[in-house]
Design a protein around this motif. Structure first.
Motif, PDB file in Angstrom:
ATOM      1  N   GLU A 178       0.774  -1.186   0.288  1.00 19.49           N
ATOM      2  CA  GLU A 178       0.115   0.027   0.223  1.00 19.49           C
ATOM      3  C   GLU A 178       0.835   1.511  -0.107  1.00 19.49           C
ATOM      4  OE1 GLU A 178      -1.421  -3.005   2.618  1.00 19.49           O
ATOM      5  OE2 GLU A 178       0.365  -2.317   2.777  1.00 19.49           O
ATOM      6  N   SER A 179       0.256   2.636  -1.090  1.00 14.87           N
ATOM      7  CA  SER A 179       0.493   4.317  -0.496  1.00 14.87           C
ATOM      8  C   SER A 179       0.118   5.115  -0.238  1.00 14.87           C
ATOM      9  CB  SER A 179       2.090   3.416  -1.561  1.00 14.87           C
ATOM     10  OG  SER A 179       1.379   3.793  -2.623  1.00 14.87           O
ATOM     11  N   GLY A 180       0.293   5.405  -0.279  1.00 19.26           N
ATOM     12  CA  GLY A 180      -0.599   7.129  -0.749  1.00 19.26           C
ATOM     13  C   GLY A 180      -1.146   7.363   0.787  1.00 19.26           C
ATOM     14  N   GLY A 181      -0.871   6.816   2.408  1.00 24.05           N
ATOM     15  CA  GLY A 181      -1.331   7.456   2.974  1.00 24.05           C
ATOM     16  C   GLY A 181      -1.066   9.013   3.800  1.00 24.05           C
ATOM     17  N   ASP A 182      -1.207   9.573   4.501  1.00 26.31           N
ATOM     18  CA  ASP A 182      -0.114  10.819   4.537  1.00 26.31           C
ATOM     19  C   ASP A 182      -1.433  11.464   5.864  1.00 26.31           C
ATOM     20  OD1 ASP A 182       0.550  13.415   1.959  1.00 26.31           O
ATOM     21  OD2 ASP A 182       0.887  13.107   4.777  1.00 26.31           O
ATOM     22  N   THR A 240      -9.314   8.233  10.691  1.00 28.74           N
ATOM     23  CA  THR A 240      -7.983   8.153  10.949  1.00 28.74           C
ATOM     24  C   THR A 240      -7.819   6.599  10.814  1.00 28.74           C
ATOM     25  OG1 THR A 240      -7.802  10.639  11.644  1.00 28.74           O
ATOM     26  CG2 THR A 240      -5.769   8.757  12.670  1.00 28.74           C
ATOM     27  N   ALA A 241      -7.074   5.919  10.950  1.00 24.96           N
ATOM     28  CA  ALA A 241      -6.417   4.258  10.763  1.00 24.96           C
ATOM     29  C   ALA A 241      -4.819   4.285  10.049  1.00 24.96           C
ATOM     30  CB  ALA A 241      -7.530   3.789  10.344  1.00 24.96           C
ATOM     31  N   VAL A 242      -5.055   3.051  10.414  1.00 29.43           N
ATOM     32  CA  VAL A 242      -4.352   2.029   8.845  1.00 29.43           C
ATOM     33  C   VAL A 242      -4.896   2.004   8.070  1.00 29.43           C
ATOM     34  CG1 VAL A 242      -1.795   0.756   8.762  1.00 29.43           C
ATOM     35  CG2 VAL A 242      -2.518   2.281  11.267  1.00 29.43           C
ATOM     36  N   TYR A 243      -4.702   1.818   6.931  1.00 29.39           N
ATOM     37  CA  TYR A 243      -5.299   1.021   5.949  1.00 29.39           C
ATOM     38  C   TYR A 243      -4.745  -0.424   5.298  1.00 29.39           C
ATOM     39  CZ  TYR A 243      -9.333   4.688   6.251  1.00 29.39           C
ATOM     40  OH  TYR A 243     -10.274   5.817   6.748  1.00 29.39           O
ATOM     41  N   TYR A 244      -5.685  -0.934   5.177  1.00 28.60           N
ATOM     42  CA  TYR A 244      -4.327  -2.000   4.105  1.00 28.60           C
ATOM     43  C   TYR A 244      -5.668  -3.433   2.956  1.00 28.60           C
ATOM     44  CZ  TYR A 244      -3.413  -2.585   9.391  1.00 28.60           C
ATOM     45  OH  TYR A 244      -2.629  -2.636  10.360  1.00 28.60           O
ATOM     46  N   CYS A 245      -5.327  -3.178   2.381  1.00 20.84           N
ATOM     47  CA  CYS A 245      -4.669  -3.747   1.416  1.00 20.84           C
ATOM     48  C   CYS A 245      -5.510  -5.254   1.300  1.00 20.84           C
ATOM     49  CB  CYS A 245      -4.810  -3.921   0.097  1.00 20.84           C
ATOM     50  SG  CYS A 245      -3.338  -3.874  -0.064  1.00 20.84           S
ATOM     51  N   ALA A 246      -6.246  -6.073   0.983  1.00 18.44           N
ATOM     52  CA  ALA A 246      -6.415  -7.686   0.696  1.00 18.44           C
ATOM     53  C   ALA A 246      -6.621  -8.255  -0.095  1.00 18.44           C
ATOM     54  CB  ALA A 246      -6.889  -8.099   2.295  1.00 18.44           C
ATOM     55  N   ALA A 247      -6.446  -9.034  -1.049  1.00 15.39           N
ATOM     56  CA  ALA A 247      -7.255 -10.013  -1.747  1.00 15.39           C
ATOM     57  C   ALA A 247      -7.603 -12.269  -1.291  1.00 15.39           C
ATOM     58  CB  ALA A 247      -5.965  -9.986  -2.618  1.00 15.39           C
ATOM     59  N   GLY A 248      -8.266 -12.185  -2.005  1.00 15.94           N
ATOM     60  CA  GLY A 248      -9.020 -13.159  -1.303  1.00 15.94           C
ATOM     61  C   GLY A 248      -9.397 -13.663  -2.752  1.00 15.94           C
ATOM     62  N   ILE A 249     -10.240 -14.903  -2.148  1.00 14.31           N
ATOM     63  CA  ILE A 249     -11.450 -16.281  -3.424  1.00 14.31           C
ATOM     64  C   ILE A 249     -11.982 -16.727  -2.145  1.00 14.31           C
ATOM     65  CG2 ILE A 249     -11.483 -18.111  -4.021  1.00 14.31           C
ATOM     66  CD1 ILE A 249      -8.529 -17.918  -4.975  1.00 14.31           C
ATOM     67  N   ALA A 250     -13.400 -16.383  -2.389  1.00 16.56           N
ATOM     68  CA  ALA A 250     -14.810 -17.465  -2.250  1.00 16.56           C
ATOM     69  C   ALA A 250     -14.703 -16.408  -0.606  1.00 16.56           C
ATOM     70  CB  ALA A 250     -14.219 -18.563  -1.852  1.00 16.56           C
ATOM     71  N   TYR A 300      -3.913 -12.946   1.199  1.00 16.10           N
ATOM     72  CA  TYR A 300      -2.910 -12.406   0.818  1.00 16.10           C
ATOM     73  C   TYR A 300      -2.748 -10.363   1.363  1.00 16.10           C
ATOM     74  CZ  TYR A 300      -2.513 -15.738  -2.063  1.00 16.10           C
ATOM     75  OH  TYR A 300      -1.570 -16.885  -2.796  1.00 16.10           O
ATOM     76  N   TRP A 301      -2.483 -10.099   2.632  1.00 19.08           N
ATOM     77  CA  TRP A 301      -2.684  -8.423   3.110  1.00 19.08           C
ATOM     78  C   TRP A 301      -1.213  -8.215   2.851  1.00 19.08           C
ATOM     79  CZ3 TRP A 301      -6.792  -7.696   5.651  1.00 19.08           C
ATOM     80  CH2 TRP A 301      -7.828  -8.087   6.068  1.00 19.08           C
ATOM     81  N   GLY A 302      -1.353  -6.821   2.287  1.00 21.54           N
ATOM     82  CA  GLY A 302       0.007  -5.486   2.963  1.00 21.54           C
ATOM     83  C   GLY A 302       0.022  -5.207   4.276  1.00 21.54           C
ATOM     84  N   GLN A 303       1.194  -4.231   4.444  1.00 16.97           N
ATOM     85  CA  GLN A 303       1.716  -4.094   5.889  1.00 16.97           C
ATOM     86  C   GLN A 303       1.237  -3.125   6.379  1.00 16.97           C
ATOM     87  OE1 GLN A 303       2.628  -3.087   2.657  1.00 16.97           O
ATOM     88  NE2 GLN A 303       3.308  -0.661   2.753  1.00 16.97           N
ATOM     89  N   GLY A 304      -0.024  -2.521   5.829  1.00 23.22           N
ATOM     90  CA  GLY A 304      -0.748  -1.140   6.001  1.00 23.22           C
ATOM     91  C   GLY A 304       0.021   0.242   5.421  1.00 23.22           C
TER      92      GLY A 304
END
Length: 117
Positions: free
Chosen positions: A6-10, A91-101, A106-110
Motif C-alpha cells: 500500500e501507499s498514499g497514506g498521509d 484516521t486509521a491504518v489502511y490495509y488492502c487484501a486479496a482473497g477468494i470465496a 493476502y494482506w499488505g503491511q498498511g
C-alpha cells in the motif's frame, strides 16, 4: 511470492482527499476479490470497501458510502481507494487484501491515514 504494498497514506485536513494505492505482485489479481480494511488505535479492524473479481461489483461500509470509491486497474495490478470529504474518524491504518470465496488470503503491511487540523 504474493505481495501487496500500500501507499498514499498521509496527514490531511478534515474535508480533504487522498488516494490510496495497493500494488499487487506474485499472483494473478484478476482471479481475486480485493478489499480495503482499516484499523484505528484501540479498535478492531473493519472492512471499508471491496470489489469482486468477476463483474467488478463493489460494496462499502455505511460510514464511507458516498465519500470513498474503490477501483482497480488490472493492467497495472493495482487497487485504489479514492477518499474524499475525509473526517477525523477516518484516521486509521489502511490495509488492502486479496482473497477468494469470501476469505482474504493476502494482506499488505498498511499505510497510515491521519485526518486532523
Amino acid at each position: 511470492q504474493p505481495q501487496l504494498v500500500e501507499s498514499g497514506g498521509d496527514l490531511v485536513q478534515p474535508g480533504g482527499s487522498l488516494r490510496l494505492s495497493c500494488a499487487a505482485s506474485g499472483f494473478t489479481m484478476e482471479y481475486y476479490n480485493m478489499g480495503w480494511f482499516r484499523q484505528a488505535p484501540g479498535k478492531e479492524r473493519e472492512g471499508v470497501s471491496c470489489i469482486s473479481n468477476g463483474d467488478g461489483s463493489t460494496s462499502y461500509a455505511d460510514s464511507v458510502k458516498g465519500r470513498f470509491t474503490i477501483s482497480r486497474v488490472y493492467a497495472k495490478s493495482t487497487l485504489y481507494l479514492q477518499m474524499n470529504s475525509l473526517k477525523p474518524e477516518d484516521t486509521a491504518v489502511y490495509y488492502c487484501a486479496a482473497g477468494i470465496a469470501g476469505s482474504y488470503d493476502y494482506w499488505g503491511q498498511g499505510t497510515q491515514v491521519t485526518v486532523s487540523s
